[in-house]
Scaffold this active site. Structure first.
Site, PDB file in Angstrom:
ATOM      1  N   CYS A  35       0.833  -1.214   0.000  1.00 24.21           N
ATOM      2  CA  CYS A  35       0.000   0.000   0.000  1.00 24.21           C
ATOM      3  C   CYS A  35       0.861   1.255   0.000  1.00 24.21           C
ATOM      4  O   CYS A  35       1.642   1.495   0.926  1.00 24.21           O
ATOM      5  CB  CYS A  35      -0.937  -0.056   1.206  1.00 24.21           C
ATOM      6  SG  CYS A  35      -1.390   1.488   1.941  1.00 24.21           S
ATOM      7  N   CYS A  38       0.282   3.838   2.761  1.00 23.72           N
ATOM      8  CA  CYS A  38       0.904   3.455   4.033  1.00 23.72           C
ATOM      9  C   CYS A  38       2.362   3.870   4.046  1.00 23.72           C
ATOM     10  O   CYS A  38       2.874   4.346   5.053  1.00 23.72           O
ATOM     11  CB  CYS A  38       0.795   1.948   4.253  1.00 23.72           C
ATOM     12  SG  CYS A  38      -0.869   1.306   4.122  1.00 23.72           S
TER      13      CYS A  38
END
Ligand SMILES: *[C@@H]1O[C@H](CO)[C@@H](O)[C@H](O)[C@H]1NC(C)=O
Ligand SMILES: *[C@@H]1O[C@H](CO)[C@@H](O)[C@H](O)[C@H]1NC(C)=O
Length: 378
Positions: A35, A38
């Site tokens: 991700c 993230c």
């Protein structure tokens, strides 16, 4: 009871490391290795950790890879990444604000602290007033309303601060309660929705998270309540036009004025230039009485338009930077689809040619049998 709950949670979780975390106050980030959001959050997350530590905050900062600690992620119903939540004495609080340092720090401070903050002096009261655009204060002794207030705070502390004070520490100000009266004292659901509606400042900077939260906070103009006591509009400004461009599916010239209906994603544009207060009021009244046309919305055709628009927006930069990759991205799914269709048709004609069992196309061969049996019964 809370202690028991946290003990149960600890037992339920296999890993002993998290028990230490769980029994404390902790802001936890669930991430996935793939991700990108993230990864962008990573430096911010470290800053938050060291800053909270240096401030002597009781809040710990942790993160967990949701793809390896699937049990834990499931326990906390993690859906998207990065998911940020706080665990305090076994109770879970979701963070839904912007993924910024200030936003997360404020959340950690607010939820990690006492549920209702007592303002015991005029100085403290004034300090709080300077820090908050909107504040909820319970004034008075213990009562049923105070119980309801505490239960509303339990749920809404993720969004706003809750205070209590005695009458003698109140500064001599016109009381806001007169502007936004909260009428019924019986139902705590009503108190919750009142707080949820009124927690937004009069005019403030709005980001896409806040806009979403406003939509979630329910109808600002509930029909059963006195219309005069409720706002028909929230007012705010947005930096940049990216979000609004996405909403109107076009290029909005900055600055411009737009009214959004948060319950159906419809939007209204002023019919002419808005130069005076009168123009603005006429426009807003027009929105309310239906004389200004509503665009957009969430109907099926709008959703298809949005899908096409989103696809265009995503693919245009790919095409301009790497046309070959673009062709591949668009062409690949179509090729697969074409091959699939071809195989289907081929298999189907095979089935009608001879009745040899076809495992993949079981359904169609059964259909075929049904057809033949129908013919027989005819
Ligand atoms: C927190 O978020 C999860 C999933 O997004 C949801 O299932 C849960 O109900 C939320 N909890 C609260 C207290 O809002
Ligand atoms: C906003 O949308 C809701 C739901 O479709 C609708 O009932 C309401 O009348 C709309 N409000 C305005 C001002 O158009």
């Amino acid at each position: 009871c809370l202690l028991l709950l946290s003990v149960l949670l600890c037992v339920a979780l296999v890993s002993g490391v998290y028990c230490v975390l769980l029994c404390d106050v902790v802001v936890l980030q669930f991430y996935a290795p793939w991700c990108t959001f993230c990864k962008q959050l990573d430096p911010v997350w470290h800053q938050i950790g060291s800053e909270l530590k240096s401030l002597g905050s009781p809040v710990n900062v942790g993160k967990s890879d949701a793809t390896t600690n699937t049990g834990l992620a499931k326990e906390f119903r993690v859906r998207g990444y990065p998911a940020i939540l706080m665990l305090k004495k076994g109770v879970k609080y979701n963070y839904s604000g912007p993924r910024t340092k200030d936003g997360i720090m404020d959340f950690a401070h607010r939820v990690g602290g006492p549920l209702i903050r007592s303002l015991s002096s005029l100085q403290l009261f004034q300090h709080a007033m300077n820090r908050h655009d909107v504040m909820f204060v319970y004034v008075g002794a213990t009562s049923q309303l105070k119980g309801n207030y505490a239960s509303a705070a339990e749920e809404l502390i993720v969004h706003t601060y809750f205070f209590s004070a005695t009458r003698d520490v109140l500064p001599k100000v016109t009381f806001l309660m007169n502007d936004f009266p909260y009428v019924s004292e019986e139902s705590d659901g009503e108190l919750k929705s009142w707080i949820n509606r009124e927690r937004f400042p009069m005019y403030f900077k709005i980001d896409s998270y806040t806009l979403y939260a406003m939509g979630e906070s329910g109808n600002i103009n509930t029909p059963q309540s006195d219309v005069n006591t409720h706002r028909n509009f929230y007012f705010g400004f947005m930096e940049g036009s990216d979000y609004i461009n996405g909403l109107v599916m076009g290029e909005v010239i900055v600055p411009s004025l737009i009214v959004i209906n948060l319950s159906n994603d419809g939007y209204f544009l002023p019919p002419g230039a808005v130069e005076t207060e009168r123009h603005l009021l006429d426009f807003l009244n027009g929105v309310l009485d239906g004389s200004v046309q509503c665009h957009g919305g969430n109907s099926a055709t709008q959703r298809i338009r949005r899908f096409i628009y989103d696809a265009k927006v995503t693919l245009t930069p790919v095409f301009s930077q790497a046309p070959l990759l673009g062709c591949f991205l668009v062409g690949f799914p179509f090729t697969i689809l074409a091959i699939f269709c071809y195989l289907c048709c081929k298999a189907r004609s095979n089935v009608s040619d001879d009745d040899t069992d076809n495992v993949v196309l079981l359904a169609s061969s059964q259909q075929h049998r049904k057809k033949t049996t129908n013919k027989k019964s005819d």
